[in-house]
Design an enzyme around this catalytic site. Structure first.
Site, PDB file in Angstrom:
ATOM      1  N   GLU A  79       0.806  -1.227   0.000  1.00 13.25           N
ATOM      2  CA  GLU A  79       0.000   0.000   0.000  1.00 13.25           C
ATOM      3  C   GLU A  79       0.841   1.280   0.000  1.00 13.25           C
ATOM      4  OE1 GLU A  79      -3.008  -0.067   3.041  1.00 13.25           O
ATOM      5  OE2 GLU A  79      -3.951  -1.851   2.220  1.00 13.25           O
ATOM      6  N   GLU A 123      -5.090  -8.696   0.879  1.00 10.54           N
ATOM      7  CA  GLU A 123      -5.733  -8.378   2.162  1.00 10.54           C
ATOM      8  C   GLU A 123      -7.217  -8.166   1.928  1.00 10.54           C
ATOM      9  OE1 GLU A 123      -4.189  -5.026   4.433  1.00 10.54           O
ATOM     10  OE2 GLU A 123      -2.132  -5.647   3.999  1.00 10.54           O
TER      11      GLU A 123
HETATM   12  C1  FCB Z   1      -4.374  -2.052   5.493  1.00 13.16           C
HETATM   13  C2  FCB Z   1      -2.978  -2.336   5.983  1.00 13.16           C
HETATM   14  C3  FCB Z   1      -2.906  -3.369   7.077  1.00 13.16           C
HETATM   15  C4  FCB Z   1      -4.045  -3.222   8.055  1.00 13.16           C
HETATM   16  C5  FCB Z   1      -5.367  -3.152   7.328  1.00 13.16           C
HETATM   17  C6  FCB Z   1      -6.569  -3.060   8.248  1.00 13.16           C
HETATM   18  O1  FCB Z   1      -4.431  -0.777   4.952  1.00 13.16           O
HETATM   19  O2  FCB Z   1      -2.169  -2.777   4.924  1.00 13.16           O
HETATM   20  O3  FCB Z   1      -1.651  -3.280   7.694  1.00 13.16           O
HETATM   21  O4  FCB Z   1      -3.843  -2.143   8.877  1.00 13.16           O
HETATM   22  O5  FCB Z   1      -5.360  -2.057   6.470  1.00 13.16           O
END
Ligand code: FCB
Length: 482
Positions: free
Chosen positions: A176, A373
């Site tokens: 990110e 994620e």
């Molecule tokens: C993302 C991050 C991760 C975590 C999630 C909830 O943006 O990559 O580390 O904090 O959100």
């Protein structure tokens, strides 16, 4: 696909392609603790979390989930949950305490043991080299605003490639980068807490450059490895026709500012000038390097953003991009929200997968996708029976896994899904207050309790199909669960 079981009752089988990877994700600073153990140097997150007023409750990652000392038992836990892969990040300042120069062997040894422990249990490691914890020594030398940081990152990538070698197939350079540039250097709500548009724009370019340089090094050191990165992508939608123009700009500044250089080798024309790196920072060859072919794009998806005409309303939400238009974030009343206050809309994940697939250029042909994620925070607690009945997370999972299953049916080249997160952990500026794990962590005792969502996920991971009882309800959420 429908099938009839031997008892004659109809059931719907929603299977995933053979070899589809079911994993869980974490990040070093969020779980490891052991902040000063065995020669680890400080990162910007150590400095930031120790600065009063920056993190809720004054929480720090000093201890976190104590994963550094408990990795063996957590590996057993992963095995018991049927996970096929574990996405984790390397703490750069364990490897090089100030971000450059001599290698700290104890840091390498920790990650070697971790990779060996995963492989012994037949869990595939998926390494992220940078999940936000820049060594403080590099920040002191100008951080990501300094082009040299990208070169230092490439050296560090090379060190890790040599240390881990072909024992890891999947490598991600960055996690990110948009959040680093925006939250870390523009809004100042993440480490290192800088609020400067010019520095944020330089950070954008140097993070991308770091990705390109590191990809090149990894590719020559590990020709058989699969290389990618994890991008946070949010569909941006206009709730009224007035907001449509702002949504285009917001999409450019939120998503395309990193996605376009990677896929197409150019910055999005729709982004406002102050968001983009000035020409003077872009050297010959940079954009080719940045768009170097990848094996996969990792998508971190949590929520959509909606915008509507401001009509005089002033919003305090700084996280939702507005593209500078006279618009405000909008929360459609029909959509539920998570404990973070984030909208829940699985269809947004489906749409984002389709968008990325349709935009994969020829240069990136053969590039696959992962969900690196996805997950939600919920107000979890251990009930009097010792159970964490996280129905909200099960509902979130149900909606989003339905969305990815449909996306695969519709041609999206998706190879795996990583649940965020394995463990409740240090949720950045929110500290320990927000729980994203499928495993509950009592931070006072470090006791782990497997949540009900982990049981559901375990069943999916081991059968490679969605629970039959989820069929027939479409992408709907469990009524009353959120
Ligand atoms: C993302 C991050 C991760 C975590 C999630 C909830 O943006 O990559 O580390 O904090 O959100």
């Amino acid at each position: 696909m429908s099938a009839t079981d031997t008892s004659g009752s109809a059931k719907t089988v929603r299977a995933f392609p053979e070899g589809f990877v079911w994993g869980a994700a974490t990040a070093a600073y969020q779980i490891e603790g052991a902040a000063t153990a065995d020669g680890r140097g400080p990162s910007v997150w150590d400095t930031f979390s120790h600065t009063p007023g920056k993190v809720r409750g004054g929480d720090t990652g000093d201890i976190a989930c104590d994963f550094y000392n408990r990795s063996e038992e957590d590996l057993d836990l992963m095995k018991s949950l049927g996970l096929a892969a574990f996405r984790f990040s390397i703490s750069w300042s364990r490897i090089q305490p100030t971000g450059s120069g001599a290698i700290n062997q104890a840091g390498i040894d920790f990650y070697r043991r971790l990779v060996d422990g995963l492989r012994e249990r037949e869990i595939a490691p998926a390494i992220t080299l940078f999940h936000w914890d820049l060594p403080q020594g590099l920040e002191d030398a100008g951080g990501w605003a300094n082009r040299d940081t990208a070169e230092r990152f490439a050296d560090y990538a090379q060190i890790m490639a040599e240390a881990i070698g072909s024992d890891c197939d999947d490598w991600m350079t960055l996690n990110e980068p948009q959040v680093v540039a925006n939250q870390g250097y523009r809004l100042g709500i993440h480490a290192p807490g800088v609020t400067d548009d010019a520095i944020a724009a330089a950070t954008t370019h140097h993070l991308l450059l770091a990705h390109g340089l590191a990809t090149q090094r990894l590719r020559s050191a590990l020709p058989a490895a699969k290389l990618g990165l994890a991008l946070n992508l949010n569909v941006v939608k206009a709730a009224d026709s007035f907001a449509e123009a702002a949504a285009v700009v917001a999409d450019a500044e939120q998503n395309r500012i990193f996605m376009d250089p990677i896929l197409h080798g150019s910055y999005p024309a729709a982004a406002r000038p102050h968001m983009l790196p000035p020409e003077s920072l872009i050297e010959d060859g940079d954009m080719d390097l940045i768009s170097t072919p990848l094996d996969f794009i990792g998508i971190n998806y949590y929520a959509p953003f909606y915008l509507k005409r401001a009509d005089g309303v002033v919003s305090t939400d700084r996280r939702t991009p507005t593209g500078g238009g006279d618009v405000v974030p909008f929360m459609p009343p029909h959509l539920p929200t998570t404990a973070m206050g984030w909208l829940i809309e699985p269809q947004g994940l489906y749409e984002m997968l389709k968008i990325v697939t349709s935009e994969l250029p020829d240069k990136q042909s053969g590039c696959r996708l992962y969900i690196t994620e996805n997950g939600c925070a919920a107000e979890d607690y251990v009930d009097p029976n010792g159970v964490v009945n996280d129905v909200e997370r099960i509902s979130y999972l149900k909606g989003h896994l339905d969305a990815i299953w449909r996306a695969i049916q519709d041609g999206v080249p998706l190879d795996g899904y990583f649940q965020w997160s394995l463990l409740d952990n240090f949720e950045w500026a929110y500290g320990y207050q927000k729980r994203f794990g499928v495993v509950f962590v009592d931070f006072g005792t470090q006791k782990r309790t497997i949540k009900q969502s982990a049981r559901v996920y375990q069943q999916i991971a081991t059968t490679n199909e969605l629970p039959h009882e989820w069929a027939g309800e479409g992408a709907g959420l469990i009524a009353g669960a959120v």
